[in-house]
Motif scaffolding. Structure first.
Motif, short mmCIF file in Angstrom:
data_model
loop_
_atom_site.label_atom_id
_atom_site.label_comp_id
_atom_site.label_asym_id
_atom_site.label_seq_id
_atom_site.Cartn_x
_atom_site.Cartn_y
_atom_site.Cartn_z
N GLU A 1 29.08 37.42 40.21
CA GLU A 1 29.76 37.70 38.95
C GLU A 1 30.04 39.19 38.81
N GLY A 2 31.29 39.51 38.42
CA GLY A 2 31.67 40.89 38.20
C GLY A 2 32.42 41.51 39.37
N PHE A 3 32.34 40.89 40.55
CA PHE A 3 33.03 41.45 41.72
C PHE A 3 34.44 40.87 41.78
N ARG A 4 35.46 41.70 41.80
CA ARG A 4 36.85 41.25 41.83
C ARG A 4 37.71 42.21 42.65
N LEU A 5 38.64 41.63 43.40
CA LEU A 5 39.69 42.39 44.09
C LEU A 5 41.03 41.76 43.77
N GLN A 6 42.04 42.55 43.52
CA GLN A 6 43.37 42.03 43.25
C GLN A 6 44.02 41.54 44.54
N PRO A 7 44.83 40.46 44.49
CA PRO A 7 45.56 40.01 45.67
C PRO A 7 46.42 41.15 46.21
N SER A 8 46.36 41.39 47.53
CA SER A 8 47.10 42.50 48.11
C SER A 8 48.55 42.14 48.42
N ARG A 9 48.82 40.87 48.66
CA ARG A 9 50.19 40.50 49.01
C ARG A 9 50.40 39.01 48.77
N PHE A 10 51.64 38.63 48.58
CA PHE A 10 52.03 37.23 48.47
C PHE A 10 53.03 36.94 49.57
#
Length: 322
Positions: A65-74
């Motif tokens: 919980e609390g760990f997040r990374l944004q998607p780098s590419r689609f």
């Protein structure tokens, strides 16, 4: 081993873990078509990369919980799928769902690269869906209210307008979930009045109120309930259609559980696993009675004859009156 392919899979596993509270090894095996050993190896690779993966005591895996990374590419395919989803949701029956989907999609678009934003804009004019929905037939936030009732396990009161009636009737129900079938949304719920499970069309629910009382019994998941119900009520049907007229059945046959066909020079044999009522199938088949035959089950022909005789009698009575 294809390093690029493995890297893409590990990345997809990461975003799947980030998108759900718990992911089972069975889900990973099915989604990526890999062995249990490969799953453990990929999860280990994520841990080595610094991703804090948690084993949820036998239920599956999650990210701390609390760990997040944004998607780098689609990928281009993902961009196209999002565009199709947006077009579908723009035609959604309920304004509440449509509005909040648009808000979520804006957040997703914000992570697009410049060229992806340009592609998405270009695709705006490449996809068109006919608007067959009547949003005013649905309460604005009905799906959200019902799903919240399901989540919190709270009894819900609905005012329901049955077919052919002009006044609503009150029902206290325990919502299990909603499903979309034959161009309509339905609520599957346990009805306190009938002491049994019932389907309610959402466009016929004219008022909904979540009460403070909790569910009285434990209910199975909607998919499990629906799968069991459909299998128990399945009717195998076989019909024969003159080949030159068979294409007229193509538009609606999926509704009645069409599974396969055999084509010869003169006829098309069509097979159905029909979960709808006998009357529903036969009344649809009436439209093609001059160019088709019911082979199995034979008793459907008796229903067909009764409907046609009743219709002929109705026409004859009209002629006498006039």
């Amino acid at each position: 081993m294809d390093i690029t392919k493995r890297f893409d899979r590990i990345l997809q596993i990461f975003f799947l873990l980030q998108s759900k509270s718990v992911v089972t090894t069975e889900e990973l095996k099915k989604r990526f078509e890999i062995s249990l050993r490969t799953i453990y190896r990929d999860l280990k690779a994520l841990e080595i990369a610094g991703i804090p993966i948690v084993n949820e005591s036998g239920s599956g895996y999650s990210i701390m919980e609390g760990f997040r990374l944004q998607p780098s590419r689609f990928s281009q395919e993902e961009i196209l799928s999002l565009m199709v989803a947006e077009k579908v949701m723009q035609k959604h029956e309920t304004e509440f769902i449509k509005k909040h989907f648009e808000a979520a999609l804006i957040k997703i678009k914000s992570s697009f690269q410049v060229n992806q934003k340009r592609d998405f804009l270009h695709l705006e004019d490449a996809i068109h869906l006919k608007n067959d929905f009547k949003s005013n037939d649905y309460l604005p936030n009905i799906i959200d209210v019902l799903l919240n009732s399901t989540l919190k396990k709270k009894i819900t009161h609905i005012d329901y307008l049955k077919s052919g009636d002009i006044h609503t009737v009150g029902r206290s129900v325990e919502p299990i979930g909603v499903f979309y079938e034959h161009s309509l949304w339905y609520l599957l719920a346990y009805c306190h009045l009938r002491k049994d499970y019932r389907n309610f069309r959402l466009d016929r629910i004219k008022k909904v109120l979540v009460l403070e009382e909790s569910f009285t019994i434990a209910h199975p998941p909607i998919n499990e309930f629906r799968d069991k119900s459909l299998s128990e009520n399945m009717m195998k049907v076989e019909i024969r259609v003159d080949r030159k007229y068979a294409h007229f059945l193509y538009w609606e046959r999926q509704i009645f559980g069409f599974t396969s066909e055999e084509i010869s020079d003169d006829f098309v044999i069509m097979y159905f696993d029909c979960s709808l009522s006998v009357v529903s199938f036969v009344r649809w088949f009436v439209k093609f009675v001059d160019v088709a035959d019911i082979i199995e089950p034979a008793y459907l022909n008796n229903e067909l004859i009764e409907i046609m005789e009743a219709g002929l009698k109705r026409i004859q009575n009209k002629e006498v009156v006039s």
